[in-house]
Scaffold this motif. Structure first.
Motif, PDB file in Angstrom:
ATOM      1  N   ALA A   1       9.354 -72.716 -14.999  1.00 29.22           N
ATOM      2  CA  ALA A   1       9.394 -72.743 -13.531  1.00 29.22           C
ATOM      3  C   ALA A   1      10.609 -71.974 -13.019  1.00 29.22           C
ATOM      4  O   ALA A   1      11.735 -72.183 -13.477  1.00 29.22           O
TER       5      ALA A   1
ATOM      6  N   GLN B   1      10.592 -73.055  -7.752  1.00 31.24           N
ATOM      7  CA  GLN B   1       9.309 -73.694  -8.030  1.00 31.24           C
ATOM      8  C   GLN B   1       9.510 -75.180  -8.328  1.00 31.24           C
ATOM      9  O   GLN B   1       9.746 -75.578  -9.469  1.00 31.24           O
TER      10      GLN B   1
ATOM     11  N   THR C   1       7.769 -78.837  -8.046  1.00 30.20           N
ATOM     12  CA  THR C   1       6.517 -79.551  -7.815  1.00 30.20           C
ATOM     13  C   THR C   1       6.673 -80.735  -6.863  1.00 30.20           C
ATOM     14  O   THR C   1       5.685 -81.207  -6.311  1.00 30.20           O
TER      15      THR C   1
ATOM     16  N   VAL D   1       2.751 -75.555  -7.793  1.00 24.31           N
ATOM     17  CA  VAL D   1       3.384 -74.628  -8.725  1.00 24.31           C
ATOM     18  C   VAL D   1       2.377 -74.268  -9.817  1.00 24.31           C
ATOM     19  O   VAL D   1       1.730 -75.154 -10.381  1.00 24.31           O
TER      20      VAL D   1
ATOM     21  N   ALA E   1       2.570 -79.302 -12.394  1.00 17.40           N
ATOM     22  CA  ALA E   1       2.279 -77.868 -12.338  1.00 17.40           C
ATOM     23  C   ALA E   1       0.879 -77.599 -12.883  1.00 17.40           C
ATOM     24  O   ALA E   1       0.324 -78.394 -13.652  1.00 17.40           O
TER      25      ALA E   1
END
Length: 341
Positions: free
Chosen positions: A184, A188, A190, A195, A228
């Motif tokens: 990530a 990014q 979550t 994501v 994700a």
């Protein structure tokens, strides 16, 4: 409305949360009725050691009055470094642990520190260690010093040392965030938004999943899935809503037989997937045993429980699979001391 038996069964798969320093009367009643698996505590729930002991005492007393009287899962995030809900050990972050002269010994010391700290407070479950293997310095997981490193074998060894040392003290450990958030980027998150991590399958299994093989071998009691999306495994659903990830990768491929737990059910990553009842039902269908309702709102947990009960009554949720999940949760609870060592 679901029947009362289904409602009670469903509640035993829910982790509740609440706002402020005092457990609300409605939550205590839910626990007394045997309709809760556990409670997660955050910094806002803790103002002093005496206050925490009083709050934990109320929660444990309510659980003792419930049918079956299993210990409540009393949990928090005590990773070390910046992510600590309780003051004190472990003070070193995962990154600093990985850079120590003897990192395995340091990881074990952190696990002992976390276990003693939680047990002394009456807690029995830690949502740690983080097993994410970062691939770029200062990316999302590395920036907050939550990763042991960028070498999957190193992360595997340190995570296993932490969790084994902690569990030896009677505090269950949770490996997270399967199958890994190490790819990530810095922005990014979550918790905030959806994501997608387009990591090739071979790399995901070689890097992201390797620490989980070690954790499973070391006897980790819980695994938390990521929110994700991993297109190499499932292009349409986050890991915690994907049977391919939960059943296929974690259970079938890695052989995990313990308790699966979602990340926060209110996470922004799930905004495209509906409200709390829809999310809860999808997570249960994917194979998640425990649903983490951490919005500090009792009604969130109630809504998730009603959704599971409705799914059980309607036949949308397979009854045997539901009872198998409940058995895993109950076995975890039965195996833990009701707080303390």
């Amino acid at each position: 409305m679901p029947n009362e038996d289904s409602r009670r069964l469903a509640g035993r798969r829910i982790v509740y949360s609440y706002a402020g320093p005092t457990p609300p009367a409605a939550l205590l009643q839910t626990i007394r009725e045997g309709r809760a698996a556990g409670v997660i505590l955050f910094g806002e729930n803790i103002t002093s050691p005496d206050q925490l002991r009083a709050a934990v005492g109320q929660l444990r007393e309510a659980a003792a009055e419930a049918p079956g009287a299993l210990p409540l899962l009393l949990m928090t995030d005590q990773e070390g470094g910046k992510v600590r809900r309780l003051p004190g050990a472990p003070e070193l972050s995962a990154r600093r642990t990985g850079l120590a002269p003897d990192p395995v010994a340091e990881a074990a010391r952190s696990g002992v520190g976390a276990g003693r700290n939680l047990a002394d407070a009456g807690l029995n479950t830690n949502l740690a260690p983080v097993l994410d293997v970062f691939d770029t310095p200062d990316n999302f997981i590395d920036h907050f010093e939550r990763s042991y490193g960028e070498d999957p074998s190193v992360v595997a060894g340190l995570g296993a040392a932490f969790l084994a040392a902690q569990q030896d003290l009677g505090v269950a450990a949770t490996a997270k965030h399967f199958p890994g958030l190490g790819a990530a980027a810095r922005d990014q998150n979550t918790d905030v938004e959806p994501v997608t991590l387009p990591v090739p399958l071979a790399e995901l299994r070689a890097r992201g999943e390797e620490p989980y093989r070690a954790a499973v071998a070391a006897g980790v009691r819980l695994v938390m899935t990521s929110w994700a999306v991993y297109p190499a495994l499932d292009p349409d659903r986050p890991a915690g809503l994907s049977p391919t990830v939960v059943q296929g990768e974690l259970r079938d491929r890695l052989g995990f037989r313990g308790v699966t737990v979602t990340d926060a059910l209110e996470a922004g990553a799930l905004d495209p997937f509906g409200d709390t009842p829809v999310r809860a039902l999808a997570a249960a269908e994917a194979g998640m045993d425990l649903l983490l309702c951490s919005a500090r709102d009792i009604e969130q947990g109630d809504a998730a429980a009603v959704a599971l009960a409705d799914g059980l009554d309607s036949g949308r949720l397979d009854r045997q699979a539901f009872l198998d999940a409940l058995h895993r949760v109950d076995a975890l609870r039965a195996g833990l001391a009701a707080g303390g060592r």
